[in-house]
Design a protein around this motif. Structure first.
Motif, PDB file in Angstrom:
ATOM      1  N   ARG A  88       0.740  -1.387   0.012  1.00  0.00           N
ATOM      2  CA  ARG A  88       0.145  -0.060  -0.086  1.00  0.00           C
ATOM      3  C   ARG A  88       0.936   1.382   0.124  1.00  0.00           C
ATOM      4  NH1 ARG A  88      -1.595   3.981   2.755  1.00  0.00           N
ATOM      5  NH2 ARG A  88      -0.369   3.272   4.577  1.00  0.00           N
ATOM      6  N   MET A  89       2.063   1.152   0.743  1.00  0.00           N
ATOM      7  CA  MET A  89       2.676   2.538   1.119  1.00  0.00           C
ATOM      8  C   MET A  89       3.666   2.585  -0.370  1.00  0.00           C
ATOM      9  SD  MET A  89       4.164   1.862   4.813  1.00  0.00           S
ATOM     10  CE  MET A  89       5.461   3.085   4.797  1.00  0.00           C
ATOM     11  N   ALA A  90       4.099   1.420  -1.025  1.00  0.00           N
ATOM     12  CA  ALA A  90       4.448   1.650  -2.337  1.00  0.00           C
ATOM     13  C   ALA A  90       3.965   2.246  -3.600  1.00  0.00           C
ATOM     14  CB  ALA A  90       5.289   0.316  -2.541  1.00  0.00           C
ATOM     15  N   ALA A  91       2.679   1.685  -3.391  1.00  0.00           N
ATOM     16  CA  ALA A  91       1.634   2.370  -4.176  1.00  0.00           C
ATOM     17  C   ALA A  91       1.277   3.780  -4.253  1.00  0.00           C
ATOM     18  CB  ALA A  91       0.447   1.394  -4.397  1.00  0.00           C
ATOM     19  N   THR A  92       1.357   4.337  -2.781  1.00  0.00           N
ATOM     20  CA  THR A  92       0.898   5.455  -2.544  1.00  0.00           C
ATOM     21  C   THR A  92       2.177   6.342  -2.951  1.00  0.00           C
ATOM     22  OG1 THR A  92      -0.531   5.032  -0.750  1.00  0.00           O
ATOM     23  CG2 THR A  92       0.485   7.051  -0.631  1.00  0.00           C
ATOM     24  N   ALA A  93       3.318   6.106  -2.744  1.00  0.00           N
ATOM     25  CA  ALA A  93       4.764   6.813  -3.052  1.00  0.00           C
ATOM     26  C   ALA A  93       4.718   6.755  -4.561  1.00  0.00           C
ATOM     27  CB  ALA A  93       5.720   5.991  -2.683  1.00  0.00           C
ATOM     28  N   GLU A  94       4.369   5.587  -5.288  1.00  0.00           N
ATOM     29  CA  GLU A  94       4.466   5.794  -6.801  1.00  0.00           C
ATOM     30  C   GLU A  94       3.605   7.081  -7.409  1.00  0.00           C
ATOM     31  OE1 GLU A  94       5.313   5.464 -10.607  1.00  0.00           O
ATOM     32  OE2 GLU A  94       6.495   4.545  -8.822  1.00  0.00           O
ATOM     33  N   THR A  95       2.227   6.779  -6.612  1.00  0.00           N
ATOM     34  CA  THR A  95       1.182   7.982  -7.049  1.00  0.00           C
ATOM     35  C   THR A  95       1.860   9.391  -7.043  1.00  0.00           C
ATOM     36  OG1 THR A  95      -0.609   6.481  -6.833  1.00  0.00           O
ATOM     37  CG2 THR A  95      -0.920   8.718  -6.782  1.00  0.00           C
ATOM     38  N   ALA A  96       2.416   9.484  -5.883  1.00  0.00           N
ATOM     39  CA  ALA A  96       3.118  11.005  -5.493  1.00  0.00           C
ATOM     40  C   ALA A  96       4.278  11.157  -6.624  1.00  0.00           C
ATOM     41  CB  ALA A  96       3.540  10.733  -3.943  1.00  0.00           C
ATOM     42  N   THR A  97       4.909  10.226  -6.692  1.00  0.00           N
ATOM     43  CA  THR A  97       6.041  10.192  -7.566  1.00  0.00           C
ATOM     44  C   THR A  97       5.627  10.666  -8.959  1.00  0.00           C
ATOM     45  OG1 THR A  97       7.540   8.830  -6.330  1.00  0.00           O
ATOM     46  CG2 THR A  97       8.210   9.175  -8.621  1.00  0.00           C
ATOM     47  N   ALA A  98       4.664   9.895  -9.629  1.00  0.00           N
ATOM     48  CA  ALA A  98       3.951  10.089 -10.797  1.00  0.00           C
ATOM     49  C   ALA A  98       3.565  11.532 -10.989  1.00  0.00           C
ATOM     50  CB  ALA A  98       2.892   9.174 -11.163  1.00  0.00           C
ATOM     51  N   ARG A  99       2.823  12.052  -9.802  1.00  0.00           N
ATOM     52  CA  ARG A  99       2.283  13.450 -10.016  1.00  0.00           C
ATOM     53  C   ARG A  99       3.398  14.496  -9.862  1.00  0.00           C
ATOM     54  NH1 ARG A  99      -3.668  13.660  -8.168  1.00  0.00           N
ATOM     55  NH2 ARG A  99      -3.180  15.775  -7.785  1.00  0.00           N
ATOM     56  N   LEU A 100       4.371  14.100  -9.157  1.00  0.00           N
ATOM     57  CA  LEU A 100       5.480  15.238  -8.972  1.00  0.00           C
ATOM     58  C   LEU A 100       6.163  15.168 -10.503  1.00  0.00           C
ATOM     59  CD1 LEU A 100       7.003  14.650  -5.444  1.00  0.00           C
ATOM     60  CD2 LEU A 100       5.919  16.662  -6.305  1.00  0.00           C
ATOM     61  N   ARG A 101       6.288  13.953 -11.209  1.00  0.00           N
ATOM     62  CA  ARG A 101       6.825  14.199 -12.439  1.00  0.00           C
ATOM     63  C   ARG A 101       6.015  14.797 -13.635  1.00  0.00           C
ATOM     64  NH1 ARG A 101       6.534   8.377 -13.120  1.00  0.00           N
ATOM     65  NH2 ARG A 101       7.985   7.685 -11.423  1.00  0.00           N
ATOM     66  N   ALA A 102       4.537  14.715 -13.160  1.00  0.00           N
ATOM     67  CA  ALA A 102       3.911  15.415 -14.086  1.00  0.00           C
ATOM     68  C   ALA A 102       3.890  16.861 -13.897  1.00  0.00           C
ATOM     69  CB  ALA A 102       2.314  14.782 -13.945  1.00  0.00           C
ATOM     70  N   ARG A 103       3.975  17.230 -12.692  1.00  0.00           N
ATOM     71  CA  ARG A 103       3.989  18.618 -12.225  1.00  0.00           C
ATOM     72  C   ARG A 103       5.209  19.372 -13.047  1.00  0.00           C
ATOM     73  NH1 ARG A 103       5.983  21.726  -7.652  1.00  0.00           N
ATOM     74  NH2 ARG A 103       4.418  23.610  -7.330  1.00  0.00           N
ATOM     75  N   THR A 104       6.396  18.498 -12.810  1.00  0.00           N
ATOM     76  CA  THR A 104       7.676  18.920 -13.302  1.00  0.00           C
ATOM     77  C   THR A 104       7.468  19.177 -14.782  1.00  0.00           C
ATOM     78  OG1 THR A 104       8.878  18.000 -11.528  1.00  0.00           O
ATOM     79  CG2 THR A 104      10.033  18.663 -13.479  1.00  0.00           C
ATOM     80  N   ALA A 105       6.869  18.159 -15.658  1.00  0.00           N
ATOM     81  CA  ALA A 105       6.701  18.267 -16.977  1.00  0.00           C
ATOM     82  C   ALA A 105       5.614  19.300 -17.438  1.00  0.00           C
ATOM     83  CB  ALA A 105       6.288  16.759 -17.397  1.00  0.00           C
TER      84      ALA A 105
END
Length: 109
Positions: A88-105
């Motif tokens: 569960r924590m890994a999935a949440t971290a992946e979601t946050a990472t993906a959102r941060l990547r999208a924000r950066t892009a």
């Protein structure tokens, strides 16, 4: 069961071997690189809740310099709960990472 970070780290500390209370405190300190330092009162509250839920069990008691040490072990149910929480924590971290990547892009995730 809602798993707090101290509960998660206490279960993680018991993955490789049974440990007594102070051993759990030391292992949690090591696992968290000193970020989480369990007080003894907090630890035994955590162990009581994990034990009531069947996630840890008393492994043995040993007399050490006139004092009784209780060793706790991870149960199969505890290992499954820890595995589920880690996923569960890994999935949440992946979601946050993906959102941060999208924000950066410049987009939104």
């Amino acid at each position: 069961m809602n798993m707090t970070e101290p509960m998660f780290l206490a279960l993680t500390a018991l993955v490789d071997e049974p440990r007594h209370g102070y051993g759990i405190v030391q292992e949690v300190d090591r696992l968290s690189a000193g970020r989480v330092q369990l007080k003894i009162g907090t630890l035994y509250g955590v162990l009581d809740r994990l034990s009531a839920a069947g996630l840890v069990a008393l492994d043995r008691e040993e007399a050490q310099q006139g004092r009784l040490r209780r060793y706790y072990r991870l149960t199969d149910e505890g290992a499954a709960a820890l595995r589920d929480e880690a996923a569960r924590m890994a999935a949440t971290a992946e979601t946050a990472t993906a959102r941060l990547r999208a924000r950066t892009a410049g987009g939104a995730a």
